[in-house]
Enzyme design. Structure first.
Site, PDB file in Angstrom:
ATOM      1  N   ASP A 173       1.136  -1.145  -0.072  1.00  0.00           N
ATOM      2  CA  ASP A 173      -0.044   0.131  -0.080  1.00  0.00           C
ATOM      3  C   ASP A 173       0.789   1.356   0.269  1.00  0.00           C
ATOM      4  OD1 ASP A 173      -3.228   1.124   0.461  1.00  0.00           O
ATOM      5  OD2 ASP A 173      -1.582   2.243   2.028  1.00  0.00           O
ATOM      6  N   ASN A 181      -3.220  13.097  -3.375  1.00  0.00           N
ATOM      7  CA  ASN A 181      -3.899  13.627  -4.174  1.00  0.00           C
ATOM      8  C   ASN A 181      -4.055  15.338  -3.364  1.00  0.00           C
ATOM      9  OD1 ASN A 181      -4.353  11.755  -5.658  1.00  0.00           O
ATOM     10  ND2 ASN A 181      -5.941   9.852  -4.384  1.00  0.00           N
ATOM     11  N   ASP A 190      -2.677   9.883 -10.221  1.00  0.00           N
ATOM     12  CA  ASP A 190      -3.105   8.873 -10.718  1.00  0.00           C
ATOM     13  C   ASP A 190      -1.060   8.575 -12.184  1.00  0.00           C
ATOM     14  OD1 ASP A 190      -5.570   8.111 -10.874  1.00  0.00           O
ATOM     15  OD2 ASP A 190      -6.622   9.613 -12.346  1.00  0.00           O
ATOM     16  N   GLU A 216      -4.747   1.911  -3.692  1.00  0.00           N
ATOM     17  CA  GLU A 216      -3.257   2.395  -4.177  1.00  0.00           C
ATOM     18  C   GLU A 216      -2.769   1.330  -2.997  1.00  0.00           C
ATOM     19  OE1 GLU A 216      -4.747   4.935  -0.443  1.00  0.00           O
ATOM     20  OE2 GLU A 216      -5.503   4.416  -1.941  1.00  0.00           O
TER      21      GLU A 216
END
Length: 303
Positions: A173, A181, A190, A216
């Protein structure tokens, strides 16, 4: 009432079996294939067909006529007056007098239809392949999606029951991805996921599974790989992922590993993933950017 053979919408022809010369033919052959009137009379039958078709006639058509007295729906290529090959279908019979009675039907449209069918089939196969790939992969990263990874992982587990194969399940992760973000925007997030995926693909082998498990989080299944080698693999993965830049910082991940089979070979995939997830949670709790193993919470090489 006697029927005129010249009005038939197909080629009619009579040839001599022994001398292989054309004796009679109707106007359809002359008109359809561009020959002058009576120019083919007394010509060798070989003058009307391509070289490949002549060989086919000699080795297949004539022997079958002798054996069965007839041939049906044989496709060959006839030569037009301009020496252009034209596909035709032949029906023929051999008379007691040694004459071959031919009926020739143009197969141009049939060939075109056949080719169109082939092209349509190929397009459908391509679309089917594309749909199969689309249904099995994650749209953003191109990795396997969760459904396909689950299918392939279960197949691997079944293999361990038939052979002495060890699997290592890895969940990783991205650390503080929400912060990425929030700070740089989802478009940059992205891009990070895509870069991360490329690192994973370039690090695993073709026999391994690598998938976007969700958000993620990523799943890797290392085929025929014991835990110690999986741990070494993960340390190498940390090094490569740490080279991905995020602003002035670099990317970090937390990783959890479990192995199969362990003490019990009755675990299902959900239970195996739960173990890897517990190890991943432990890595997060211990400070992130490290790998933990699910085995009595034993810590392996902290990054």
């Amino acid at each position: 009432m006697e029927m005129d053979p010249h009005i038939f919408p197909c080629g009619l022809m009579v040839s001599d079996f022994q001398e292989q010369k054309i004796l009679q033919l109707n106007a359809y052959i002359e008109n359809e294939f561009g020959y002058a009137k009576d120019s083919l009379i007394d010509q060798p039958i070989t003058a009307l067909f391509t070289k490949a078709s002549v060989l086919f006639l000699e080795h297949y058509f004539y022997p079958m006529l002798l054996q069965d007295g007839r041939v049906s729906e044989l496709q060959v290529k006839l030569l037009s007056a301009k020496k252009e090959p034209v596909p035709v279908t032949i029906n023929a019979t051999l008379s007691p007098q040694g004459e071959i009675h031919w009926a020739l039907f143009s197969a141009i449209n049939r060939d075109q239809l056949y080719q169109e069918l082939i092209n349509t089939r190929d397009k459908l196969e391509d679309k089917t392949k594309a749909l199969t790939i689309t249904s099995a992969t994650d749209e953003l990263t191109g990795l396997l999606n969760r459904r396909e990874a689950t299918k392939q992982a279960n197949e691997m587990i079944q293999q361990t029951k038939r052979a002495n194969i060890t699997l290592s399940f890895i969940l990783l992760d991205i650390d503080y991805f929400k912060r990425v973000n929030d700070t740089f925007g989802h478009q940059e997030g992205d891009k990070i996921l895509i870069k991360m995926s490329k690192v994973l693909v370039s690090t695993v082998r073709s026999c391994d599974i690598v998938a976007r498990w969700g958000g993620e989080e990523f799943l890797i299944v290392l085929y025929n790989t014991p835990i110690d080698k999986a741990n070494t693999f993960c340390q190498r993965l940390h090094d490569r992922i740490n080279q991905i830049e995020i602003g002035r910082d670099t990317l970090h991940v937390s990783i959890g590993i479990t192995g199969y089979p362990t003490d019990s070979q009755t675990l299902n995939l959900d239970e195996i993933i739960w173990q890897a997830d517990e190890a991943l949670y432990d890595a997060k709790e211990k400070g992130r950017n490290q790998t933990r193993l699910f085995k009595g919470n034993l810590l392996l090489d902290k990054k």
